[in-house]
Motif scaffolding. Structure first.
Motif, PDB file in Angstrom:
ATOM      1  N   ASP A   1       0.827  -1.213   0.000  1.00 26.84           N
ATOM      2  CA  ASP A   1       0.000   0.000   0.000  1.00 26.84           C
ATOM      3  C   ASP A   1       0.860   1.262   0.000  1.00 26.84           C
ATOM      4  OD1 ASP A   1      -2.239  -1.532  -0.034  1.00 26.84           O
ATOM      5  OD2 ASP A   1      -2.723  -1.297   2.089  1.00 26.84           O
TER       6      ASP A   1
ATOM      7  N   THR B   1      -7.339  -6.130   6.322  1.00 32.45           N
ATOM      8  CA  THR B   1      -7.902  -5.119   5.426  1.00 32.45           C
ATOM      9  C   THR B   1      -8.297  -3.872   6.205  1.00 32.45           C
ATOM     10  OG1 THR B   1      -8.727  -6.831   3.943  1.00 32.45           O
ATOM     11  CG2 THR B   1      -9.724  -4.654   3.754  1.00 32.45           C
TER      12      THR B   1
ATOM     13  N   GLY C   1      -6.214  -0.690   5.516  1.00 30.50           N
ATOM     14  CA  GLY C   1      -7.086   0.284   4.869  1.00 30.50           C
ATOM     15  C   GLY C   1      -7.146   1.586   5.646  1.00 30.50           C
TER      16      GLY C   1
ATOM     17  N   THR D   1      -3.820   3.358   5.141  1.00 29.04           N
ATOM     18  CA  THR D   1      -3.778   3.924   3.783  1.00 29.04           C
ATOM     19  C   THR D   1      -4.690   5.136   3.670  1.00 29.04           C
ATOM     20  OG1 THR D   1      -3.335   1.732   2.868  1.00 29.04           O
ATOM     21  CG2 THR D   1      -4.153   3.401   1.345  1.00 29.04           C
TER      22      THR D   1
ATOM     23  N   PRO E   1      -9.797   1.273  -0.105  1.00 29.30           N
ATOM     24  CA  PRO E   1     -10.001   1.094   1.344  1.00 29.30           C
ATOM     25  C   PRO E   1     -11.405   1.443   1.799  1.00 29.30           C
ATOM     26  CG  PRO E   1      -8.588   2.991   0.917  1.00 29.30           C
ATOM     27  CD  PRO E   1      -8.733   2.263  -0.375  1.00 29.30           C
TER      28      PRO E   1
ATOM     29  N   SER F   1     -13.619  -1.411   0.860  1.00 28.80           N
ATOM     30  CA  SER F   1     -13.249  -2.543   1.712  1.00 28.80           C
ATOM     31  C   SER F   1     -13.803  -2.377   3.118  1.00 28.80           C
ATOM     32  CB  SER F   1     -11.728  -2.681   1.775  1.00 28.80           C
ATOM     33  OG  SER F   1     -11.199  -2.950   0.500  1.00 28.80           O
TER      34      SER F   1
END
Length: 655
Positions: A45, A149, A153, A156, A301, A304
């Protein structure tokens, strides 16, 4: 995972509270693999976050007509490193997910095997199968992919917002405001996920339970012409699962578009406002493109996270369903540290055991079955238990095996309370042939060796001959290696019973418990099996037989009569005929009178008995389909019947 690991697991295996706390504790068991996957994906990422910056420099170089070779090479390297690390991280997550499903299914399967019989009685096997299949798959995603995730996420997302703020704060404010509207819509529908998931999983469990019930009794279903009724119930449960799944689909169809709309709406707004900023000279074209690239990286993200929130609700339902079973109390199989269950083909230490019931009381839920039951079974004897249906005969054997524990009183073996004995030790000394005489899918030999998989061929051959299966084994296409079919469907009821008795005898038990173990045998095979059971009793083994057919128990050393949950009499056949009204009524209701009268009343009776004894001790009953064998056996049985007709107090069935 062996039996030892699991059985010891009653104290050694962790248990989990329901909900997020339990799920987090379960996920923590995979923290090493999750950490590796997290670091790999995080670096991937980071490479993704570097791409807009490098792309901006590339545009500046193009506009300024500078060399772009090094910048392009760096951009390609970032792309490759990000893709490779993302792929490796994804593989680590997938492998961890498969390990989660494997371990959870093994743990759940082990828990079901060591679960108390009372829990199995209360639950439907199909629903338990559903938890071991579908629910474990749902747990996989929220234990592995979900946490990684969510964390990567979030990192990120924060990093993207910081980098976007460095480019232009005004555009960031517009972006956040637009995103907030879309996420507000998402949070309004999320509370509806859990009830829909619960309805779906419960309906799937009931559906599998209905299918399992129907397939287990498929002959009864067809013979009763009940296919349509069963199908209607299947349709009803499938409709429930469909309805729940449809609700989930509707919710999911609102979550993903709302987030996507927020991202795309932000992109259009930023493109318009950013274009104006570029035109006014407040922003360069490379900065605008870099900002737009960061905005697109937010989509992954954000989508997700939205998906994770939905999956988390569904996964929690599945985790709680699995966890409900994992938190049920197990049988105390072992007294100390984990050890392998004994499944060797040698006799348990000691000779025939004594069994004593002292004031035993027991009931299922609010229904009393046994009330102040007391009796003693002497070592090496053959004791029969008879009584009307529902009197508690099978329950007595279940208490000896400790499938259940008495509500009051004690069950003793050699003076030791069975509740204070390790189940491993207790069940090693007991062989139990239950009423349904189950035969497991596999071969004849594997079924006989089931309790003693290491038994020698000689030992197997001995018990095969002892229970009268030699002729059958000779006729089977592959002998002992012949497949019996699912639940022994390719064998007759009598063959299944003899296989079950052979399995019990192979372990050389100190106690042999037989619950209607000869109910599906014909008269000739029953006589032969009666001799086998009689011979099993002795210095090495105590035999307790439960039966409705008195012909099975008439030669027992002692007969215990149960009625209304109490001992209504005990003694020999002759003593009970004289003293017990309940026993007399049971005798009068029998359909096989030949075996309930003392032997040798007159010459004809003696001759008939002699012929039967000769017939029983031969291998003739192995060839029961031969007409001459049937005729010889029938003649002997008929001579025996005629000799006994007219005995006072009996009601005979005319041939």
């Amino acid at each position: 995972m062996g039996a030892s690991t699991t059985a010891g697991g009653q104290s050694g295996r962790p248990t989990y509270p329901p909900g997020l706390r339990g799920l987090a504790r379960f996920a923590a068991e995979r923290r090493a693999a999750l950490l590796v996957a997290f670091l790999l994906i995080l670096v991937a990422d980071a490479a993704t976050l570097a791409q807009p910056i490098v792309t901006g420099h590339l545009l500046d170089a193009v506009i300024g007509r500078h060399s772009i070779v090094r910048i392009v090479a760096l951009l390609v390297l970032i792309f490759v490193v990000g893709a490779v690390l993302s792929g490796i991280g994804g593989f680590v997550l997938s492998r961890t997910g498969e390990a989660v499903v494997r371990d959870l299914r093994v743990r759940l399967g082990a828990h079901l095997l060591y679960l108390r019989i009372a829990e199995h009685d209360r639950r439907r096997s199909g629903d338990l199968l559903s938890r071991a299949s579908g629910d474990t798959m749902m747990v996989r995603s929220i234990v592995t992919t979900g946490p990684v995730t969510a964390v990567t996420g979030a990192i990120t997302l924060i990093a993207s917002l910081v980098l976007m703020a460095r480019i232009d704060l005004m555009l960031l404010g517009v972006t956040v405001a637009t995103m907030a509207v879309s996420f507000g819509a998402v949070f309004t529908v999320l509370p509806r996920v859990k009830p829909a998931a619960l309805q779906t999983q419960a309906s799937v469990g009931r559906l599998i339970a209905v299918l399992d019930r129907s397939l287990r009794a498929i002959r009864t279903v067809k013979a009763s012409r009940a296919e349509e009724r069963e199908l209607r119930e299947i349709e009803e449960q499938a409709a429930g699962a469909y309805s729940g799944g449809l609700k989930l689909s509707r919710i999911q169809s609102q979550i993903t578009p709302a987030i996507t709309l927020g991202v795309h709406g932000s992109f259009l707004v930023v493109l318009g406002l950013g274009g104006a900023q570029v035109a006014a000279g407040h922003l360069t074209i490379s900065q605008l493109i870099s900002y737009l690239l960061y905005l697109t990286t937010l989509a992954v993200p954000l989508v997700s996270v939205g998906q994770l929130m939905s999956d988390l609700q569904r996964g929690l339902v599945s985790f709680n369903r699995v966890n409900e079973i994992l938190n049920l109390e197990l049988e105390p199989v072992f007294a100390g540290p984990a050890q392998e269950l004994e499944t060797v083909a040698h006799a348990a230490p000691g000779g025939a055991a004594e069994i004593t019931f002292e004031g035993v009381e027991f009931g299922y839920s609010d229904r009393r079955i046994l009330d102040e039951v007391s009796f003693r079974v002497t070592p090496g004897s053959h004791t029969a238990v008879v009584g009307p249906s529902g009197a508690g005969k099978s329950t007595l054997l279940a208490l000896v095996e400790r499938f259940y524990e008495a509500d009051a009183g004690r069950v003793l073996i050699d003076g030791r309370d069975v509740t204070e004995m390790p189940l491993n030790e207790l069940r090693r000394m007991i062989a139990y042939v239950e009423q349904e005489t189950p035969v497991l899918a596999g071969t004849v030999g594997a079924n006989i060796r089931y309790a003693c998989p290491d038994a020698s061929d000689e030992a197997v051959d001995a018990v095969v001959a002892q229970v009268g299966l030699t002729g059958l084994v000779r006729r089977l296409p592959d002998g002992l290696d012949t497949d019996v079919g699912d639940a022994g469907v390719l064998m007759s009821g009598g063959e299944r019973q003899r296989i079950a008795i052979a399995r019990a005898l192979l372990g050389q038990p100190r106690v042999l418990l037989l619950d209607e173990a000869t109910s599906q045998l014909d008269a000739l095979n029953e006589l032969a099996m009666r001799d086998t059971v009689r011979n099993a009793a002795g210095p090495r083994c105590t035999v307790v037989t439960v039966a409705h057919r008195l012909s099975t128990v008439v030669e027992a050393d002692k007969i215990i009569v149960l009625a209304g949950g109490r001992v209504a009499g005990s003694g020999t056949h002759q003593e009970l005929l004289a003293d017990s009204t309940v026993y007399q009524e049971l005798v009068q209701g029998q359909l096989l009178p030949a075996a309930v009268v003392p032997h040798g009343r007159d010459a004809a009776g003696a001759e008939g008995r002699q012929q039967l004894d000769a017939f029983d001790t031969s291998d003739a009953f192995d060839d029961a389909e031969e007409p001459e064998v049937l005729a010889a056996g029938a003649d002997a049985l008929e001579m025996w019947r005629r000799a006994q007709r007219g005995t006072p107090g009996m009601r005979w069935l005319e041939p």
